[in-house]
Scaffold this active site. Sequence first.
Site, PDB file in Angstrom:
ATOM      1  N   GLY A  14     -24.144  55.236 -32.465  1.00  0.00           N
ATOM      2  CA  GLY A  14     -25.171  55.764 -31.565  1.00  0.00           C
ATOM      3  C   GLY A  14     -26.485  56.070 -32.258  1.00  0.00           C
ATOM      4  N   GLU A  74     -15.732  60.703 -32.447  1.00  0.00           N
ATOM      5  CA  GLU A  74     -16.212  61.860 -31.676  1.00  0.00           C
ATOM      6  C   GLU A  74     -15.077  62.835 -31.401  1.00  0.00           C
ATOM      7  OE1 GLU A  74     -18.102  59.292 -28.867  1.00  0.00           O
ATOM      8  OE2 GLU A  74     -19.441  58.754 -30.507  1.00  0.00           O
ATOM      9  N   SER A  89     -23.336  50.806 -33.359  1.00  0.00           N
ATOM     10  CA  SER A  89     -24.584  50.128 -32.981  1.00  0.00           C
ATOM     11  C   SER A  89     -24.450  48.599 -32.959  1.00  0.00           C
ATOM     12  CB  SER A  89     -25.734  50.576 -33.884  1.00  0.00           C
ATOM     13  OG  SER A  89     -25.927  51.977 -33.770  1.00  0.00           O
ATOM     14  N   GLU A 146     -15.337  52.358 -37.783  1.00  0.00           N
ATOM     15  CA  GLU A 146     -16.596  52.815 -37.194  1.00  0.00           C
ATOM     16  C   GLU A 146     -17.231  53.843 -38.126  1.00  0.00           C
ATOM     17  OE1 GLU A 146     -16.609  52.184 -32.661  1.00  0.00           O
ATOM     18  OE2 GLU A 146     -15.604  54.071 -33.011  1.00  0.00           O
ATOM     19  N   HIS A 173     -10.922  58.400 -32.204  1.00  0.00           N
ATOM     20  CA  HIS A 173     -12.346  58.053 -32.238  1.00  0.00           C
ATOM     21  C   HIS A 173     -13.107  59.148 -32.984  1.00  0.00           C
ATOM     22  CE1 HIS A 173     -16.471  57.402 -30.990  1.00  0.00           C
ATOM     23  NE2 HIS A 173     -16.114  56.147 -30.827  1.00  0.00           N
ATOM     24  N   LYS A 226     -17.459  55.861 -23.267  1.00  0.00           N
ATOM     25  CA  LYS A 226     -17.610  57.295 -23.587  1.00  0.00           C
ATOM     26  C   LYS A 226     -17.778  58.105 -22.296  1.00  0.00           C
ATOM     27  CE  LYS A 226     -19.208  55.969 -28.117  1.00  0.00           C
ATOM     28  NZ  LYS A 226     -19.997  56.295 -29.298  1.00  0.00           N
ATOM     29  N   ASN A 275     -16.434  50.857 -25.240  1.00  0.00           N
ATOM     30  CA  ASN A 275     -16.106  52.272 -25.075  1.00  0.00           C
ATOM     31  C   ASN A 275     -17.251  52.917 -24.309  1.00  0.00           C
ATOM     32  OD1 ASN A 275     -15.539  54.978 -25.321  1.00  0.00           O
ATOM     33  ND2 ASN A 275     -15.719  55.045 -27.560  1.00  0.00           N
TER      34      ASN A 275
HETATM   35  P1  13P Z   1     -22.414  52.685 -30.405  1.00  0.00           P
HETATM   36  O1  13P Z   1     -22.158  51.219 -30.192  1.00  0.00           O
HETATM   37  O2  13P Z   1     -23.141  53.336 -29.256  1.00  0.00           O
HETATM   38  O3  13P Z   1     -23.005  52.978 -31.741  1.00  0.00           O
HETATM   39  O4  13P Z   1     -20.954  53.388 -30.396  1.00  0.00           O
HETATM   40  C1  13P Z   1     -19.951  52.873 -31.194  1.00  0.00           C
HETATM   41  C2  13P Z   1     -18.684  53.541 -30.836  1.00  0.00           C
HETATM   42  O5  13P Z   1     -18.503  54.707 -31.095  1.00  0.00           O
HETATM   43  C3  13P Z   1     -17.671  52.754 -30.114  1.00  0.00           C
HETATM   44  O6  13P Z   1     -16.462  53.432 -30.042  1.00  0.00           O
END
Ligand code: 13P
Length: 253
Positions: free
Chosen positions: A175, A99, A215, A169, A97, A11, A9
């Site tokens: 992140g 976010e 992560s 997740e 997701h 983002k 992803n």
């Molecule tokens: P990170 O791997 O940067 O923690 O992000 C995970 C994520 O949100 C994948 O959709």
Amino acid sequence: MRKPFVAGNWKMNTDSHSAVDLAKALVSGAADVAGISVDVAVCPPFVYLQAVTSAISTANIAVGAQDIYFEQKGAFTGEISTSMLKDVGCAYALCGHSERRHVLGETDELINKKVTAAISGGILPILCVGELLEEREAKKTSEVVTRQIKEGLAGLSAEKLSAVTLAYEPVWAIGTGLTATPDQAQEVHALIRKLIGELYDSKSAEEIRILYGGSAKPDNAAELMGQEDVDGLLVGGASLKADDFVAIIQAAV
Ligand code: 13P
């Protein structure tokens, strides 16, 4: 046997050049295993979907969108439909997701409409779930994830469920550099698989793929995917570095 699945992803990262460069680097690094022993997808920003699809057209790497809208067309300013995604060669779409849930306020009801529309339109949804840090500390992980799965999948038949991938997740691990331990991931994945068995049947529970995200990196990928109910990874930051993402893909093989 569930085939491992590694998705990246991206983002709100990359630009028109770096997105294509990254896609091409993945083709040269992962073409020998992608689609054969491990399913691989990348989810670039909408505006680079077409360029990325063209760049990877020779490889067995799928392209996914980071979101989707549930209506097919019309006066929905800023939104993108399943038919538009199919038109540019998308196979997958992330739905719900964290976010989008926590930054943009998406509800389980809206996410359910997106999952349903994706399947009807021939796009494979990756339904993301996961608890906040305060929910984990209040021992509400099971309650939160159960609600997100039940409401996210509401109204879907077992046949339609077969188009769905789930992704756990934990929000506190996204992140942040904090990764769920393999045991913590396995505990929630097992809970989700059991829930699918209760909501559907044992065949659906056995077949559905549940990815872990938060992560994930080359140095923890193999151990996470070594857990019985962890069928792959949804990778954020490390999917932006071709070498790291390729190493994660190789760890799934
Ligand atoms: P990170 O791997 O940067 O923690 O992000 C995970 C994520 O949100 C994948 O959709």
